[in-house]
Design a protein around this motif. Structure first.
Motif, PDB file in Angstrom:
ATOM      1  N   ALA A 163      -5.226  12.315  -5.346  1.00 21.74           N
ATOM      2  CA  ALA A 163      -4.164  11.472  -4.797  1.00 21.74           C
ATOM      3  C   ALA A 163      -4.512   9.997  -4.932  1.00 21.74           C
ATOM      4  N   LEU A 164      -5.759   9.646  -4.634  1.00 22.20           N
ATOM      5  CA  LEU A 164      -6.190   8.258  -4.783  1.00 22.20           C
ATOM      6  C   LEU A 164      -6.141   7.818  -6.238  1.00 22.20           C
ATOM      7  N   ALA A 165      -6.559   8.701  -7.130  1.00 19.01           N
ATOM      8  CA  ALA A 165      -6.551   8.377  -8.564  1.00 19.01           C
ATOM      9  C   ALA A 165      -5.134   8.299  -9.124  1.00 19.01           C
ATOM     10  N   SER A 166      -4.172   8.845  -8.400  1.00 20.04           N
ATOM     11  CA  SER A 166      -2.784   8.844  -8.861  1.00 20.04           C
ATOM     12  C   SER A 166      -1.955   7.731  -8.234  1.00 20.04           C
ATOM     13  N   GLY A 167      -2.593   6.882  -7.423  1.00 18.19           N
ATOM     14  CA  GLY A 167      -1.883   5.722  -6.917  1.00 18.19           C
ATOM     15  C   GLY A 167      -1.861   5.539  -5.419  1.00 18.19           C
ATOM     16  N   ALA A 168      -2.373   6.515  -4.649  1.00 20.63           N
ATOM     17  CA  ALA A 168      -2.381   6.372  -3.193  1.00 20.63           C
ATOM     18  C   ALA A 168      -3.497   5.425  -2.757  1.00 20.63           C
ATOM     19  N   PRO A 210       0.826  -1.216   0.000  1.00 27.50           N
ATOM     20  CA  PRO A 210       0.000   0.000   0.000  1.00 27.50           C
ATOM     21  C   PRO A 210       0.855   1.259   0.000  1.00 27.50           C
ATOM     22  N   ILE A 211       0.258   2.334  -0.511  1.00 26.52           N
ATOM     23  CA  ILE A 211       0.920   3.636  -0.550  1.00 26.52           C
ATOM     24  C   ILE A 211       0.086   4.648   0.233  1.00 26.52           C
ATOM     25  N   ILE A 212       0.753   5.347   1.151  1.00 29.99           N
ATOM     26  CA  ILE A 212       0.157   6.488   1.845  1.00 29.99           C
ATOM     27  C   ILE A 212       0.734   7.745   1.206  1.00 29.99           C
ATOM     28  N   PHE A 213      -0.073   8.764   1.097  1.00 31.19           N
ATOM     29  CA  PHE A 213       0.376  10.034   0.516  1.00 31.19           C
ATOM     30  C   PHE A 213       0.006  11.181   1.434  1.00 31.19           C
ATOM     31  N   ASP A 214       0.941  12.145   1.608  1.00 29.80           N
ATOM     32  CA  ASP A 214       0.575  13.423   2.206  1.00 29.80           C
ATOM     33  C   ASP A 214       1.390  14.537   1.573  1.00 29.80           C
ATOM     34  N   SER A 215       1.126  15.749   2.017  1.00 27.11           N
ATOM     35  CA  SER A 215       1.775  17.005   1.608  1.00 27.11           C
ATOM     36  C   SER A 215       0.817  17.848   0.781  1.00 27.11           C
ATOM     37  N   GLY A 216       0.217  18.833   1.441  1.00 21.34           N
ATOM     38  CA  GLY A 216      -0.621  19.805   0.753  1.00 21.34           C
ATOM     39  C   GLY A 216      -2.099  19.481   0.678  1.00 21.34           C
ATOM     40  N   ILE A 217      -2.560  18.411   1.316  1.00 21.26           N
ATOM     41  CA  ILE A 217      -3.976  18.041   1.245  1.00 21.26           C
ATOM     42  C   ILE A 217      -4.823  19.049   2.024  1.00 21.26           C
ATOM     43  N   ARG A 218      -5.781  19.642   1.329  1.00 21.18           N
ATOM     44  CA  ARG A 218      -6.671  20.607   1.966  1.00 21.18           C
ATOM     45  C   ARG A 218      -8.141  20.388   1.612  1.00 21.18           C
ATOM     46  N   ARG A 219      -8.417  19.779   0.456  1.00 20.43           N
ATOM     47  CA  ARG A 219      -9.793  19.640  -0.025  1.00 20.43           C
ATOM     48  C   ARG A 219     -10.089  18.191  -0.409  1.00 20.43           C
ATOM     49  N   GLY A 220     -11.380  17.882  -0.521  1.00 19.16           N
ATOM     50  CA  GLY A 220     -11.772  16.561  -0.976  1.00 19.16           C
ATOM     51  C   GLY A 220     -11.273  16.257  -2.371  1.00 19.16           C
TER      52      GLY A 220
END
Length: 314
Positions: free
Chosen positions: A252-257, A236-246
């Motif tokens: 991010a999910l559509a890009s692989g997270a 699995p991949i977790i992503f962060d940095s800059g998340i502010r909106r739905g």
């Protein structure tokens, strides 16, 4: 930079998609979650609210989410876990040069029934060092291990005690000692993702630590897709940095997270309303995500992850 990067890919609206109520449920690391949005590890939450991480844990548990607590938290690993005993939590390890301290933290994490260890492999904070920032509140995990309380410790002092020489053998060592899955946080390249997986990492965490690490480095979102392609579903991949909106979560999910983490908006909610404030922030971003899913024709999180974004840079 992290915020602007989300403008580089766009969500195509889909009409007549016949969706009334999108579903946010997901399963990651074998854990059933009500939302794909999780709390990123953030230090010293007592600066935002007197109850710090314990209220954050309660707020996240109320929405069926996942919390990651920091080595440098205001409340201990045990107290943070006890605040939401039935909710899953991860523990983020800033590896110390003192391996006895690392073992102490891992022992405490195991006793608290955390589900995974997030090994952060970056951690430099130039602006805090320049400003001579010092934590005005005790750091519970440091206080419980040593005679001190962590109060008054500056970033330069903390950085000096932290391990900078971190390699694949450390991933193996932490995994073998703890018996827990290890997620490597701070990955920005396909090569590092593969190196981490080869070393035994059971998760990849794409992050540039809020953009405060390598001066001149890329925005995390701009490297997410290429890292995800290299990982190719192995972990699995977790992503962060800059998340502010739905919409950021959707992209991010559509890009692989597989999971999307954020902290700053949550800390604002914590400051304003404690556990209820944290809960309201997660409910708000979940509601935004539901609306975006409906407009983009995605019924489930699995559908979101199959969505093709448009590569249009403004």
């Amino acid at each position: 930079m992290n915020r602007k990067a989300f403008q580089h890919r766009q969500i195509a609206p889909k009409a007549l998609s016949d969706i009334e109520k999108p579903e946010l449920d997901t399963k990651v690391f074998g854990i059933d979650l009500k939302t794909p949005v999780m709390m990123a590890p953030a230090a010293a939450q007592g600066l935002s609210h007197s109850k710090g991480e314990t209220d954050t844990a309660k707020g996240i548990a109320a929405v069926g989410g996942l919390m990651a607590q920091s080595t440098y938290s205001s409340t201990s690993i045990a107290d943070t876990a006890a605040a939401a005993p039935d909710a899953p939590q991860f523990f983020q390890l800033y590896m110390s040069k003192d391996w006895d301290f690392n073992e102490y933290l891992l022992d405490e994490a195991k006793k608290a029934n955390v589900k995974a260890i997030i090994l952060t492999v970056d951690g430099y904070r130039e602006s805090d060092i320049i400003n001579n920032f010092a934590f005005p509140l005790p750091m519970a995990n440091l206080a419980s291990y040593s005679d001190g309380d962590g109060k008054g410790k500056g970033i330069a002092e903390i950085y000096a005690s932290a391990a900078q020489k971190i390699g694949p053998d450390d991933v193996r060592r932490i995994k073998e000692y703890s018996g827990l899955p290890v997620i490597v946080k701070g990955v920005q390249t396909p090569e590092d993702a593969i190196r981490a997986i080869t070393a035994g990492a059971e998760g990849i965490y794409v992050s540039n630590h809020g953009g405060r690490q390598l001066n001149g480095g890329p925005a995390s979102f701009d490297v997410l897709e290429v890292v995800a392609k290299a990982v190719n579903g192995r972990v699995p991949i977790i992503f962060d940095s800059g998340i502010r909106r739905g919409s950021d979560v959707f992209k991010a999910l559509a890009s692989g997270a597989d999971l999307v983490a954020f902290a700053r908006p949550v800390l604002y909610g914590l400051a304003l309303g404690g556990a209820e404030g944290v809960q309201s922030v997660f409910e708000h971003i979940d509601n935004e995500l539901e609306i975006i899913m409906q407009l983009a024709g995605a019924k489930t999180i699995a559908d979101v992850k199959k969505t093709n974004l448009l590569n249009i840079k403004y």
